[in-house]
Scaffold this motif. Structure first.
Motif, PDB file in Angstrom:
ATOM      1  N   HIS A 125      10.220 130.797 -17.790  1.00 23.97           N
ATOM      2  CA  HIS A 125      10.874 130.674 -19.088  1.00 23.97           C
ATOM      3  C   HIS A 125      11.392 129.255 -19.288  1.00 23.97           C
ATOM      4  O   HIS A 125      11.624 128.520 -18.333  1.00 23.97           O
ATOM      5  N   GLY A 126      11.618 128.905 -20.551  1.00 22.42           N
ATOM      6  CA  GLY A 126      12.259 127.640 -20.870  1.00 22.42           C
ATOM      7  C   GLY A 126      11.517 126.443 -20.325  1.00 22.42           C
ATOM      8  O   GLY A 126      10.315 126.275 -20.552  1.00 22.42           O
ATOM      9  N   GLU A 127      12.230 125.626 -19.553  1.00 26.30           N
ATOM     10  CA  GLU A 127      11.634 124.398 -19.028  1.00 26.30           C
ATOM     11  C   GLU A 127      10.571 124.653 -17.976  1.00 26.30           C
ATOM     12  O   GLU A 127       9.820 123.738 -17.618  1.00 26.30           O
ATOM     13  N   ARG A 128      10.506 125.864 -17.439  1.00 25.40           N
ATOM     14  CA  ARG A 128       9.444 126.131 -16.458  1.00 25.40           C
ATOM     15  C   ARG A 128       8.458 127.192 -16.958  1.00 25.40           C
ATOM     16  O   ARG A 128       7.821 127.901 -16.180  1.00 25.40           O
ATOM     17  N   ALA A 129       8.336 127.274 -18.282  1.00 24.82           N
ATOM     18  CA  ALA A 129       7.380 128.204 -18.879  1.00 24.82           C
ATOM     19  C   ALA A 129       5.955 127.742 -18.614  1.00 24.82           C
ATOM     20  O   ALA A 129       5.658 126.545 -18.632  1.00 24.82           O
ATOM     21  N   ASP A 130       5.076 128.700 -18.357  1.00 22.82           N
ATOM     22  CA  ASP A 130       3.664 128.370 -18.174  1.00 22.82           C
ATOM     23  C   ASP A 130       2.820 128.844 -19.344  1.00 22.82           C
ATOM     24  O   ASP A 130       1.599 128.688 -19.337  1.00 22.82           O
ATOM     25  N   GLY A 188      38.731 128.016 -20.031  1.00 25.49           N
ATOM     26  CA  GLY A 188      39.049 127.510 -18.708  1.00 25.49           C
ATOM     27  C   GLY A 188      38.084 127.919 -17.621  1.00 25.49           C
ATOM     28  O   GLY A 188      38.373 127.763 -16.433  1.00 25.49           O
ATOM     29  N   LEU A 189      36.912 128.442 -18.008  1.00 23.93           N
ATOM     30  CA  LEU A 189      35.907 128.865 -17.035  1.00 23.93           C
ATOM     31  C   LEU A 189      34.775 127.847 -16.967  1.00 23.93           C
ATOM     32  O   LEU A 189      34.557 127.085 -17.903  1.00 23.93           O
ATOM     33  N   ILE A 190      34.052 127.852 -15.858  1.00 20.61           N
ATOM     34  CA  ILE A 190      32.797 127.113 -15.767  1.00 20.61           C
ATOM     35  C   ILE A 190      31.701 128.051 -16.274  1.00 20.61           C
ATOM     36  O   ILE A 190      31.445 129.099 -15.684  1.00 20.61           O
ATOM     37  N   GLY A 191      31.073 127.682 -17.386  1.00 17.42           N
ATOM     38  CA  GLY A 191      30.006 128.493 -17.952  1.00 17.42           C
ATOM     39  C   GLY A 191      28.651 127.989 -17.504  1.00 17.42           C
ATOM     40  O   GLY A 191      28.365 126.789 -17.607  1.00 17.42           O
ATOM     41  N   VAL A 192      27.806 128.888 -17.015  1.00 20.15           N
ATOM     42  CA  VAL A 192      26.512 128.524 -16.439  1.00 20.15           C
ATOM     43  C   VAL A 192      25.432 129.432 -17.023  1.00 20.15           C
ATOM     44  O   VAL A 192      25.639 130.649 -17.167  1.00 20.15           O
ATOM     45  N   ALA A 193      24.291 128.867 -17.359  1.00 23.40           N
ATOM     46  CA  ALA A 193      23.124 129.661 -17.741  1.00 23.40           C
ATOM     47  C   ALA A 193      21.891 129.036 -17.099  1.00 23.40           C
ATOM     48  O   ALA A 193      21.858 127.823 -16.854  1.00 23.40           O
ATOM     49  N   ILE A 194      20.898 129.866 -16.826  1.00 28.86           N
ATOM     50  CA  ILE A 194      19.664 129.370 -16.211  1.00 28.86           C
ATOM     51  C   ILE A 194      18.466 129.844 -17.011  1.00 28.86           C
ATOM     52  O   ILE A 194      18.538 130.824 -17.762  1.00 28.86           O
ATOM     53  N   ASP A 195      17.373 129.114 -16.855  1.00 32.32           N
ATOM     54  CA  ASP A 195      16.089 129.593 -17.368  1.00 32.32           C
ATOM     55  C   ASP A 195      15.502 130.560 -16.343  1.00 32.32           C
ATOM     56  O   ASP A 195      15.296 130.183 -15.179  1.00 32.32           O
ATOM     57  N   PRO A 196      15.222 131.812 -16.744  1.00 43.14           N
ATOM     58  CA  PRO A 196      14.550 132.708 -15.804  1.00 43.14           C
ATOM     59  C   PRO A 196      13.185 132.161 -15.401  1.00 43.14           C
ATOM     60  O   PRO A 196      12.659 131.228 -16.019  1.00 43.14           O
ATOM     61  N   LEU A 209      35.700 119.406 -22.779  1.00 48.27           N
ATOM     62  CA  LEU A 209      34.574 120.073 -22.146  1.00 48.27           C
ATOM     63  C   LEU A 209      33.467 119.078 -21.809  1.00 48.27           C
ATOM     64  O   LEU A 209      33.240 118.102 -22.527  1.00 48.27           O
ATOM     65  N   ALA A 210      32.783 119.342 -20.714  1.00 50.13           N
ATOM     66  CA  ALA A 210      31.661 118.506 -20.288  1.00 50.13           C
ATOM     67  C   ALA A 210      30.412 119.375 -20.183  1.00 50.13           C
ATOM     68  O   ALA A 210      30.463 120.485 -19.659  1.00 50.13           O
ATOM     69  N   ARG A 211      29.281 118.830 -20.680  1.00 51.56           N
ATOM     70  CA  ARG A 211      28.000 119.545 -20.644  1.00 51.56           C
ATOM     71  C   ARG A 211      27.097 118.870 -19.628  1.00 51.56           C
ATOM     72  O   ARG A 211      26.907 117.652 -19.679  1.00 51.56           O
ATOM     73  N   THR A 212      26.543 119.666 -18.723  1.00 51.97           N
ATOM     74  CA  THR A 212      25.646 119.135 -17.698  1.00 51.97           C
ATOM     75  C   THR A 212      24.346 119.925 -17.709  1.00 51.97           C
ATOM     76  O   THR A 212      24.351 121.147 -17.576  1.00 51.97           O
ATOM     77  N   GLY A 213      23.226 119.230 -17.895  1.00 52.12           N
ATOM     78  CA  GLY A 213      21.916 119.832 -17.743  1.00 52.12           C
ATOM     79  C   GLY A 213      21.265 119.281 -16.493  1.00 52.12           C
ATOM     80  O   GLY A 213      21.198 118.054 -16.327  1.00 52.12           O
ATOM     81  N   THR A 214      20.831 120.147 -15.609  1.00 53.66           N
ATOM     82  CA  THR A 214      20.289 119.682 -14.337  1.00 53.66           C
ATOM     83  C   THR A 214      19.306 120.714 -13.812  1.00 53.66           C
ATOM     84  O   THR A 214      18.966 121.676 -14.497  1.00 53.66           O
ATOM     85  N   THR A 215      18.836 120.514 -12.604  1.00 53.97           N
ATOM     86  CA  THR A 215      18.041 121.522 -11.917  1.00 53.97           C
ATOM     87  C   THR A 215      18.638 121.757 -10.540  1.00 53.97           C
ATOM     88  O   THR A 215      19.151 120.839  -9.905  1.00 53.97           O
ATOM     89  N   VAL A 216      18.574 122.992 -10.109  1.00 49.10           N
ATOM     90  CA  VAL A 216      18.970 123.371  -8.755  1.00 49.10           C
ATOM     91  C   VAL A 216      17.704 123.878  -8.088  1.00 49.10           C
ATOM     92  O   VAL A 216      17.197 124.951  -8.427  1.00 49.10           O
ATOM     93  N   GLY A 217      17.157 123.092  -7.161  1.00 48.37           N
ATOM     94  CA  GLY A 217      15.803 123.374  -6.698  1.00 48.37           C
ATOM     95  C   GLY A 217      14.874 123.173  -7.877  1.00 48.37           C
ATOM     96  O   GLY A 217      14.818 122.091  -8.458  1.00 48.37           O
ATOM     97  N   ASP A 218      14.151 124.233  -8.267  1.00 48.49           N
ATOM     98  CA  ASP A 218      13.309 124.134  -9.454  1.00 48.49           C
ATOM     99  C   ASP A 218      13.860 124.966 -10.606  1.00 48.49           C
ATOM    100  O   ASP A 218      13.149 125.259 -11.559  1.00 48.49           O
ATOM    101  N   VAL A 219      15.157 125.310 -10.538  1.00 50.22           N
ATOM    102  CA  VAL A 219      15.774 126.156 -11.564  1.00 50.22           C
ATOM    103  C   VAL A 219      16.515 125.291 -12.574  1.00 50.22           C
ATOM    104  O   VAL A 219      17.499 124.625 -12.225  1.00 50.22           O
TER     105      VAL A 219
END
Length: 273
Positions: free
Chosen positions: A74-79, A63-71, A13-23
């Protein structure tokens, strides 16, 4: 989707943390080409993508690609701290929640675009979520025809949540206030119960609801299921009520989360056709 064979090893398994736009996005998937599809998990109010890492690893091992986002907010874009955001939502529900929820639905769709292209996922797109995240997963299926199966916990198809009370205080009905124009637009465009025709296709939905949940009242999912039964084609929808469980209890149940994810991956042998 058929149940996969032997699970992949952790080293596969490979773990990737990134942003898509500002997500902010967390992706966990197979290093090899043994990818069966994509699953996106959406957190509850106050939650983050990282809380789903164990579940993403479990899905990736299947065998699936598992994805989660910060709403949004929330999370990395919490104010502000999660507790302060929760209090803000409860004080001005429609003004604050509808932009959070609607914006998260649109973010999830954009992230699916990116993940599907980046990882060349050949299989189906599945969506799951808890509470606000479950609301978003249901709404996502209404605007993204790639989503073929949804598993939602303590969620609703009716963003107005008639009779909503405070968590742990069922005698205290929340004054939801008024929506902003942008929030009202998002609700008008995305709310599942306002657009049942969007769900009349090959689609499977499971929603686990608490029998004593007065914060996200379960009656709306029953109402939604009846709407979907009146027309053709009819999706498969299960509304599974858990007697005696309130909102906090159903949202925090490891057993219900496990059963929901098992169903999401393996499919359902029952439900309305």
């Amino acid at each position: 989707m058929e149940r996969p064979g032997a699970p992949l090893k952790e080293t596969d398994l490979a773990r990737t943390g990134t942003t898509v736009g500002d997500v902010p996005v967390l992706v966990i998937g197979a290093r090899s080409a043994e990818r069966r599809g994509l699953v996106i998990l959406l957190p509850p109010l106050g939650g983050t993508k990282d809380q789903f890492e164990p579940e993403l690893r479990r899905l990736a091992a299947a065998g699936l690609i598992g994805v989660a986002i910060d709403p949004r907010r929330h999370g990395e874009r919490a104010d502000r701290p999660a507790g302060a955001l929760f209090d803000e939502v409860m004080a001005h529900f429609r003004q604050v929640m509808w932009p959070l929820l609607g914006g998260t639905v649109l973010d999830a769709m954009a992230v699916i675009d990116w993940v599907a292209a980046r990882f060349e996922v050949p299989g189906p797109v599945l969506a799951g979520g808890v509470s606000m995240g479950g609301d978003a997963a249901l709404a996502l299926a209404g605007i993204d025809p790639r989503v073929s199966r949804v598993a939602a916990i303590a969620a609703t198809a009716d963003w107005t949540r008639p009779g909503m009370t405070r968590i742990g205080r069922p005698q205290e009905t929340i004054d939801q206030g008024a929506a902003t124009p942008s929030g009202q637009w998002l609700r008008d465009q995305l709310e599942p119960i306002s657009h049942p025709d969007r769900y009349r296709r090959h689609l499977e939905i499971r929603c686990d609801v608490g029998g004593t949940d007065s914060h996200v009242p379960p009656e709306a999912m029953g109402r939604f299921a009846r709407l979907l039964a009146d027309g053709s084609p009819r999706p498969s929808i299960q509304v599974i009520e858990h007697p005696g469980l309130d909102h906090a209890e159903i949202c925090s149940s490891p057993q219900i989360l496990d059963e929901s994810l098992d169903w999401l991956v393996a499919g359902s042998d029952s439900g309305s056709d």
